[in-house]
Design a protein around this motif. Structure first.
Motif, PDB file in Angstrom:
ATOM      1  N   LEU A   1       0.843  -1.204   0.000  1.00  0.00           N
ATOM      2  CA  LEU A   1       0.000   0.000   0.000  1.00  0.00           C
ATOM      3  C   LEU A   1       0.872   1.245   0.000  1.00  0.00           C
ATOM      4  CD1 LEU A   1      -2.924  -0.243   2.548  1.00  0.00           C
ATOM      5  CD2 LEU A   1      -3.006   0.580   0.208  1.00  0.00           C
ATOM      6  N   LEU A   2       1.802   1.292   0.953  1.00  0.00           N
ATOM      7  CA  LEU A   2       2.658   2.461   1.078  1.00  0.00           C
ATOM      8  C   LEU A   2       3.759   2.454   0.030  1.00  0.00           C
ATOM      9  CD1 LEU A   2       2.909   2.818   4.910  1.00  0.00           C
ATOM     10  CD2 LEU A   2       1.773   4.329   3.324  1.00  0.00           C
ATOM     11  N   TRP A   3       4.274   1.255  -0.242  1.00  0.00           N
ATOM     12  CA  TRP A   3       5.360   1.199  -1.212  1.00  0.00           C
ATOM     13  C   TRP A   3       4.911   1.700  -2.585  1.00  0.00           C
ATOM     14  CZ3 TRP A   3      10.295   1.360  -1.396  1.00  0.00           C
ATOM     15  CH2 TRP A   3      10.886   1.245  -2.658  1.00  0.00           C
ATOM     16  N   ASN A   4       3.717   1.265  -3.005  1.00  0.00           N
ATOM     17  CA  ASN A   4       3.223   1.707  -4.306  1.00  0.00           C
ATOM     18  C   ASN A   4       3.021   3.217  -4.338  1.00  0.00           C
ATOM     19  OD1 ASN A   4       3.278  -0.774  -5.425  1.00  0.00           O
ATOM     20  ND2 ASN A   4       1.088  -1.200  -5.148  1.00  0.00           N
ATOM     21  N   THR A   5       2.585   3.753  -3.209  1.00  0.00           N
ATOM     22  CA  THR A   5       2.428   5.208  -3.138  1.00  0.00           C
ATOM     23  C   THR A   5       3.780   5.873  -3.346  1.00  0.00           C
ATOM     24  OG1 THR A   5       0.742   4.784  -1.481  1.00  0.00           O
ATOM     25  CG2 THR A   5       1.460   7.061  -1.741  1.00  0.00           C
ATOM     26  N   PHE A   6       4.783   5.309  -2.658  1.00  0.00           N
ATOM     27  CA  PHE A   6       6.128   5.859  -2.780  1.00  0.00           C
ATOM     28  C   PHE A   6       6.669   5.702  -4.205  1.00  0.00           C
ATOM     29  CE2 PHE A   6      10.713   4.849  -2.762  1.00  0.00           C
ATOM     30  CZ  PHE A   6      11.223   6.048  -2.299  1.00  0.00           C
ATOM     31  N   SER A   7       6.562   4.495  -4.752  1.00  0.00           N
ATOM     32  CA  SER A   7       7.220   4.261  -6.044  1.00  0.00           C
ATOM     33  C   SER A   7       6.522   5.012  -7.170  1.00  0.00           C
ATOM     34  CB  SER A   7       7.306   2.767  -6.350  1.00  0.00           C
ATOM     35  OG  SER A   7       6.067   2.272  -6.766  1.00  0.00           O
ATOM     36  N   SER A   8       5.171   5.015  -7.162  1.00  0.00           N
ATOM     37  CA  SER A   8       4.538   5.750  -8.261  1.00  0.00           C
ATOM     38  C   SER A   8       4.680   7.255  -8.036  1.00  0.00           C
ATOM     39  CB  SER A   8       3.077   5.340  -8.456  1.00  0.00           C
ATOM     40  OG  SER A   8       2.309   5.755  -7.373  1.00  0.00           O
ATOM     41  N   GLY A   9       4.651   7.686  -6.774  1.00  0.00           N
ATOM     42  CA  GLY A   9       4.868   9.102  -6.484  1.00  0.00           C
ATOM     43  C   GLY A   9       6.249   9.556  -6.920  1.00  0.00           C
ATOM     44  N   LEU A  10       7.233   8.715  -6.632  1.00  0.00           N
ATOM     45  CA  LEU A  10       8.613   9.054  -6.997  1.00  0.00           C
ATOM     46  C   LEU A  10       8.785   9.094  -8.517  1.00  0.00           C
ATOM     47  CD1 LEU A  10      11.533   9.548  -6.164  1.00  0.00           C
ATOM     48  CD2 LEU A  10      11.872   7.087  -6.070  1.00  0.00           C
ATOM     49  N   THR A  11       8.253   8.073  -9.193  1.00  0.00           N
ATOM     50  CA  THR A  11       8.379   8.034 -10.651  1.00  0.00           C
ATOM     51  C   THR A  11       7.651   9.224 -11.287  1.00  0.00           C
ATOM     52  OG1 THR A  11       8.291   5.647 -10.376  1.00  0.00           O
ATOM     53  CG2 THR A  11       8.197   6.484 -12.614  1.00  0.00           C
ATOM     54  N   ASN A  12       6.426   9.459 -10.822  1.00  0.00           N
ATOM     55  CA  ASN A  12       5.657  10.590 -11.364  1.00  0.00           C
ATOM     56  C   ASN A  12       6.403  11.903 -11.192  1.00  0.00           C
ATOM     57  OD1 ASN A  12       3.578   8.876 -11.908  1.00  0.00           O
ATOM     58  ND2 ASN A  12       2.265   9.559 -10.234  1.00  0.00           N
ATOM     59  N   SER A  13       6.859  12.138  -9.967  1.00  0.00           N
ATOM     60  CA  SER A  13       7.430  13.461  -9.710  1.00  0.00           C
ATOM     61  C   SER A  13       8.789  13.601 -10.388  1.00  0.00           C
ATOM     62  CB  SER A  13       7.537  13.732  -8.216  1.00  0.00           C
ATOM     63  OG  SER A  13       8.391  12.812  -7.626  1.00  0.00           O
ATOM     64  N   ALA A  14       9.534  12.516 -10.482  1.00  0.00           N
ATOM     65  CA  ALA A  14      10.837  12.607 -11.141  1.00  0.00           C
ATOM     66  C   ALA A  14      10.682  12.969 -12.615  1.00  0.00           C
ATOM     67  CB  ALA A  14      11.588  11.292 -10.992  1.00  0.00           C
ATOM     68  N   ASN A  15       9.601  12.486 -13.228  1.00  0.00           N
ATOM     69  CA  ASN A  15       9.385  12.801 -14.643  1.00  0.00           C
ATOM     70  C   ASN A  15       8.512  14.037 -14.852  1.00  0.00           C
ATOM     71  OD1 ASN A  15      10.864  10.632 -15.800  1.00  0.00           O
ATOM     72  ND2 ASN A  15       9.230   9.257 -15.156  1.00  0.00           N
ATOM     73  N   SER A  16       7.985  14.576 -13.742  1.00  0.00           N
ATOM     74  CA  SER A  16       6.964  15.617 -13.873  1.00  0.00           C
ATOM     75  C   SER A  16       7.462  16.877 -14.559  1.00  0.00           C
ATOM     76  CB  SER A  16       6.407  15.963 -12.500  1.00  0.00           C
ATOM     77  OG  SER A  16       7.448  16.462 -11.684  1.00  0.00           O
ATOM     78  N   MET A  17       8.687  17.317 -14.221  1.00  0.00           N
ATOM     79  CA  MET A  17       9.163  18.568 -14.799  1.00  0.00           C
ATOM     80  C   MET A  17       9.363  18.429 -16.300  1.00  0.00           C
ATOM     81  SD  MET A  17       9.096  20.497 -12.265  1.00  0.00           S
ATOM     82  CE  MET A  17       9.850  22.003 -12.785  1.00  0.00           C
ATOM     83  N   VAL A  18       9.849  17.261 -16.712  1.00  0.00           N
ATOM     84  CA  VAL A  18      10.089  17.054 -18.133  1.00  0.00           C
ATOM     85  C   VAL A  18       8.761  16.932 -18.874  1.00  0.00           C
ATOM     86  CG1 VAL A  18      11.111  15.538 -19.835  1.00  0.00           C
ATOM     87  CG2 VAL A  18      12.334  16.023 -17.728  1.00  0.00           C
ATOM     88  N   SER A  19       7.810  16.198 -18.301  1.00  0.00           N
ATOM     89  CA  SER A  19       6.563  16.024 -19.033  1.00  0.00           C
ATOM     90  C   SER A  19       5.722  17.295 -19.036  1.00  0.00           C
ATOM     91  CB  SER A  19       5.772  14.825 -18.506  1.00  0.00           C
ATOM     92  OG  SER A  19       5.664  14.881 -17.119  1.00  0.00           O
ATOM     93  N   ASN A  20       5.995  18.201 -18.114  1.00  0.00           N
ATOM     94  CA  ASN A  20       5.279  19.474 -18.147  1.00  0.00           C
ATOM     95  C   ASN A  20       6.144  20.603 -18.711  1.00  0.00           C
ATOM     96  OD1 ASN A  20       2.589  18.954 -16.986  1.00  0.00           O
ATOM     97  ND2 ASN A  20       3.773  18.275 -15.230  1.00  0.00           N
ATOM     98  N   ALA A  21       7.175  20.229 -19.455  1.00  0.00           N
ATOM     99  CA  ALA A  21       8.107  21.239 -19.970  1.00  0.00           C
ATOM    100  C   ALA A  21       7.399  22.315 -20.790  1.00  0.00           C
ATOM    101  CB  ALA A  21       9.177  20.572 -20.821  1.00  0.00           C
ATOM    102  N   GLN A  22       6.425  21.897 -21.579  1.00  0.00           N
ATOM    103  CA  GLN A  22       5.715  22.863 -22.422  1.00  0.00           C
ATOM    104  C   GLN A  22       5.075  23.970 -21.589  1.00  0.00           C
ATOM    105  OE1 GLN A  22       5.719  23.643 -25.536  1.00  0.00           O
ATOM    106  NE2 GLN A  22       7.235  22.014 -25.693  1.00  0.00           N
ATOM    107  N   ILE A  23       4.543  23.578 -20.450  1.00  0.00           N
ATOM    108  CA  ILE A  23       3.897  24.564 -19.576  1.00  0.00           C
ATOM    109  C   ILE A  23       4.952  25.424 -18.900  1.00  0.00           C
ATOM    110  CG2 ILE A  23       2.438  24.845 -17.551  1.00  0.00           C
ATOM    111  CD1 ILE A  23       1.067  22.240 -18.280  1.00  0.00           C
ATOM    112  N   ILE A  24       6.006  24.780 -18.434  1.00  0.00           N
ATOM    113  CA  ILE A  24       7.052  25.491 -17.698  1.00  0.00           C
ATOM    114  C   ILE A  24       7.709  26.550 -18.567  1.00  0.00           C
ATOM    115  CG2 ILE A  24       9.363  25.149 -16.718  1.00  0.00           C
ATOM    116  CD1 ILE A  24       8.148  22.358 -15.783  1.00  0.00           C
TER     117      ILE A  24
END
Lengths: 282, 410
Positions: free
Chosen positions: A95-118
Motif C-alpha cells: 500500500l505504502l510502497w506503491n504510493t512511494f514508487s509511483s509518487g517518486l516516478t511521477n514526480s521525477a518525470n513531472s518537470m520534463v513532461s510538463n516542460a511545455q507549460i514550464i
C-alpha cells in the motif's frame, strides 16, 4: 456580452532582481495553493481517461502484486511475516510502497513532461512534483478501500493505535517521497540520464526496504542498520504497528526519519536552486 | 505617479553550447568537471542592457526581427527565466500569454481545460466559475463543452484557448503574437477585447509582427535588435522607422543607355509625398513613382504606360499618358512622377511595369518587375483580416444602400 472589468486595486510591487534571488517563498506557494489542486486533479483525470476499468486499476495493481508475492515469498519461500497472514503483511507494505514508487516516478518525470507549460508560464515550480505525488496519494486511498475487506477476511485484529499510526505513516511516506522526488525532478531537467536511473532505483529500493520481508529476517545487525536507512522503512513500520502489535525500535525509526528529512532538504534545496533555469533547459 | 513597470538594465546571457546541445548529458558534465575548460562555451547576450518604463494604462509594442531578443525579453518579464543582470519592478498583477492554450490537454474536456488553463494563468477557481458563461459564450463552443479536446478542430481549440485568456484581469498583460490565431471574425473579436482591456486602464506589452494591429493597440513602441533597444517612441513613428529599415529602397538605374534607342528609361524610384526614397508605404500614404527617361525624338502617338503588378505578377491597374501632348526635351532627360492616391493599394507587395510604346505598333522601352514596394496596414477598416484573408488588391470607396423590411420575416 462585453464583461465589466473589476476596478484596479493597489497592488504590492514585485521585483525581479538578478542580484538578489529568494530561495524559498512560502507566501507565494500559499497564493498558488489552488494550482496544487488543479494539477493533481488534472493528472488523476488523465490517468484514468479512456480506460474501461478506470479507478479500479488503482485497486487491481496492488491486488495482483499481493497474490504474486504471497505465492512466491509467502508459500514457496516461507518468508516470516511478523505473525500476520502473509497476504495482509505484504499488502500493508505494498500500500505504502506503491504510493512511494509511483509518487517518486511521477514526480521525477513531472518537470520534463510538463516542460511545455514550464516554458510558457510562471508559477512556483514546486507545484509540479508535489502535485504528482498527490496523485499517488489518490491511488493509496483507492487501494486502502480494498485493504479493509482484506482485514475482515483474515479476521485481523487492528489496535487502536491505528488512529494515529496510519495517518502519520502516510505523512512520513509523503515526506519520504517528496525528497527524492524533487531531487530527481530537478536533476532530470538538466541531465536526462536520470530518466533511465529512476526505474532501476525504484527496483533496488524495493528490495532494500522491508516491504515483502520483515527486518528481523536479516541476521547481521549491521545489515539491519543499512536497510533501516531507507526512507520508507519508518512509514511501513508505522503502518504495520497496529496490526502486528510489535513495538518499533526507536533507533531504527529515528534513523529512517532522519534519512527522509535529510533527503527532503537536499531535494528541495537543489530544486529551488536550479528551478530558475528549468525553462532554459527543459 | 510611479510607472507601473520599470525595466532597468536588463540583460540575459546564454552559453551557445548549451543551446546547441539541447540538454546536457551527465557524461558531458563529468568531463567538464574534470577539465576546467571554458573555451568551448561561447557567450551570447540575447537581451543586452534593456531599460524602459511603462506608465499605468499605457500600452507598449515591441518590434524586432526574428532572433532580436523579443521572446527572451518577454520570458524574463513573465518570470519564466531569470535575468543575468538588471532588475524589473512591476507595480501590479502581471499575467503573460506567451502562447494560447498553455496546458491544454487533449484528453480533458473543454470544460476541464478551461478550468485548468485558467488556473495556470493565475485565475482563482471562483473567478473562473463566475466568468465561465462569458468565456464559453466568447469561444462559441458551448455544444462541445463535455467533449474531449482531441475531437475539437484546431480552430475551436484556439478559440476556446483565447476565450480563457481574454477574461484575465491583470494590471499588466504580456502578449506574444497570440492574436495571430483563428479566422478573421474571431480576430476582430479578439482585437476588440484587447482594446477593451487597454481602455479599462490596464497595461499591455505586446509583441507582434502584425504592425497594423500593434499600431492600433499600443501608443508607444520600441524596436529591439540583437538584444538592444534601437529606438523607442510613439508607435506610428516607430513602425515607420522599422519598416524603412527593413529593406532599403530599391531604385532602378540604367547603367549605359543604348545609343540606338529612341526612348530609354534611365531611372525609376519610388518616394513618399515628402520626396524621401523608400519602398515601404503605409496604406494611407501617397506613393510617388518617379522616372527619368530619354527621348531622342518627338514621335506621335507614343504613350507612357505604368502598371502596378501584385505579388503574383497580375496587373492591378494601369495609368497611361499620351506623350505627344507634352513638350519633351530632345536629347534631354525628362522627369515624370506618377502619384498614386492614398488608400489605393491594399497591404502587400507590388512592383511596377513601365512601357514607352506606340500601342500595337512598337515598344520603344519596356521594363517589368521594377521597384518592388511593400504596403503595410496602419489601421485600415480591413485590419482584422491582416495576414489572414486576401480581400483584394485595391481599396474602393463603395456606397451602401440598406433597406429594412420588418415584415419580411413574418
Amino acid at each position: 456580452m462585453v464583461s465589466q472589468f473589476t476596478p484596479i486595486k493597489a497592488q504590492p510591487e514585485y521585483i525581479v532582481d538578478a542580484e538578489r534571488r529568494k530561495l524559498f517563498d512560502f507566501q507565494e506557494l500559499w497564493r498558488y495553493k489552488e494550482l496544487f489542486y488543479f494539477f493533481t486533479w488534472r493528472d488523476i483525470k488523465i490517468k484514468y481517461k479512456q480506460t474501461v476499468l478506470g479507478f479500479l486499476w488503482a485497486v487491481l495493481q496492488p491486488l495482483f502484486m499481493m497474490i504474486i508475492f504471497t505465492l512466491f515469498f509467502g508459500r514457496a519461500l516461507n518468508v516470516p511475516s511478523q505473525n500476520l497472514p502473509y497476504p495482509v503483511f505484504v499488502f500493508s507494505g505494498l500500500l505504502l510502497w506503491n504510493t512511494f514508487s509511483s509518487g517518486l516516478t511521477n514526480s521525477a518525470n513531472s518537470m520534463v513532461s510538463n516542460a511545455q507549460i514550464i516554458k510558457k508560464i510562471y508559477f512556483p515550480r514546486l507545484v509540479v512534483p508535489v502535485s504528482s505525488i498527490l496523485v499517488a496519494l489518490f491511488d493509496f486511498l483507492m487501494a486502502f478501500i480494498l485493504f479493509i475487506p482484506l482485514l475482515i477476511f483474515y479476521q485481523q485484529k487492528v489496535s487502536i493505535t491505528a488512529l494515529w499510526c496510519w495517518p502519520s505513516a502516510l505523512v512520513v511516506c509523503l515526506i519520504a517521497t517528496m525528497g527524492p522526488g524533487t531531487l530527481l525532478a530537478a536533476l532530470n531537467v538538466k541531465y536526462r540520464d536520470f530518466r533511465y536511473v529512476i526505474p532501476f532505483l525504484v527496483q533496488v529500493l524495493f528490495f532494500l526496504t522491508p516491504v515483502i520481508y520483515p527486518v528481523s529476517v536479516l541476521k547481521y545487525p549491521i545489515l539491519q542498520y543499512i536497510i533501516v536507512l531507507s526512507p520508507m522503512y519508518a512509514a511501513i513500520e508505522l503502518f504495520r504497528q497496529p496490526l502486528t502489535g510489535v513495538d518499533i525500535q526507536s533507533t531504527f525509526l529515528i534513523l529512517s526519519l532522519s534519512s527522509s528529512f535529510l533527503i527532503l532538504f537536499v531535494g528541495i534545496f537543489y530544486f529551488k536552486r536550479t528551478e530558475d533555469f528549468f525553462a532554459d533547459f527543459a | 505617479m510611479k510607472p507601473i513597470l520599470e525595466v532597468k538594465h536588463l540583460s540575459k546571457r546564454y552559453s551557445i553550447n548549451h543551446i546547441a546541445g539541447g540538454y546536457l548529458s551527465l557524461r558531458e558534465r563529468m568531463r567538464k568537471g574534470l577539465r576546467f575548460k571554458r573555451s568551448d562555451v561561447e557567450d551570447f547576450w540575447a537581451v543586452n542592457d534593456v531599460s524602459f518604463e511603462v506608465q499605468a494604462g499605457e500600452s507598449i509594442g515591441i518590434i524586432g526581427r526574428n532572433g532580436a531578443g523579443k521572446s527572451t525579453l518577454l520570458k524574463i518579464l513573465s518570470k519564466i527565466t531569470p535575468p543575468t543582470k538588471g532588475k524589473i519592478i512591476a507595480r501590479g498583477r502581471m499575467a503573460s500569454l506567451l502562447e494560447v492554450g498553455t496546458g491544454f490537454h487533449p484528453e480533458l474536456t473543454g470544460r476541464e481545460n478551461v478550468f485548468f488553463n485558467g488556473s495556470l494563468l493565475g485565475m482563482k477557481r471562483r473567478e473562473i466559475e463566475s466568468k465561465f458563461e462569458e468565456i464559453i459564450d466568447f469561444s462559441g463552443v458551448e455544444k462541445f463543452l463535455d467533449t474531449p479536446l482531441k475531437h475539437y478542430s484546431s480552430g475551436m481549440q484556439l478559440r476556446l484557448a483565447f476565450a480563457v485568456a481574454a477574461f484575465l484581469e491583470p494590471e499588466i498583460l504580456v502578449i506574444d503574437e497570440v492574436l495571430a490565431v483563428g479566422d478573421a471574425e474571431f480576430q476582430r473579436k479578439c482585437l476588440g477585447k484587447m482594446e477593451d482591456v487597454s481602455r479599462s486602464g490596464r497595461t499591455i506589452l505586446f509583441v507582434s509582427h502584425q504592425l497594423g494591429m500593434l499600431g492600433k493597440l499600443c501608443k508607444n513602441a520600441l524596436i529591439l535588435e540583437k538584444g538592444i533597444i534601437v529606438k523607442q517612441g510613439p508607435s506610428p513613428e516607430i513602425i515607420n522607422y522599422y519598416t524603412q529599415s527593413l529593406s532599403s529602397a530599391n531604385d532602378f538605374r540604367v547603367g549605359k543607355i543604348e545609343p540606338e534607342k529612341i526612348f530609354a528609361i534611365t531611372k525609376v524610384y519610388p518616394t513618399n509625398l515628402a520626396g524621401e526614397l523608400t519602398s515601404n508605404f503605409a496604406h494611407s500614404e501617397v506613393i510617388k513613382l518617379n522616372l527619368t527617361f530619354l527621348a531622342r525624338q518627338q514621335l506621335n502617338s507614343t504613350h507612357l504606360c505604368i502598371s502596378i503588378n501584385n505579388k503574383n505578377g497580375q496587373r492591378v491597374f494601369s495609368a497611361d499618358r499620351l506623350l505627344q501632348n507634352y513638350k519633351l526635351g530632345e536629347q534631354n532627360l525628362n522627369e515624370v512622377s506618377l502619384v498614386i492616391p492614398k488608400s489605393t493599394l491594399t497591404p502587400g507587395d507590388y512592383s511596377f511595369f513601365i512601357a514607352i510604346h506606340c500601342p500595337n505598333v512598337m515598344g520603344y522601352d519596356v521594363k517589368d518587375q521594377l521597384c518592388p514596394i511593400t504596403i503595410y496596414d496602419n489601421g485600415s477598416e480591413f485590419i482584422q483580416y491582416e495576414n489572414k484573408w486576401f480581400y483584394g488588391d485595391v481599396f474602393v470607396k463603395c456606397g451602401w444602400e440598406f433597406k429594412f423590411n420588418n415584415n419580411a420575416l413574418k
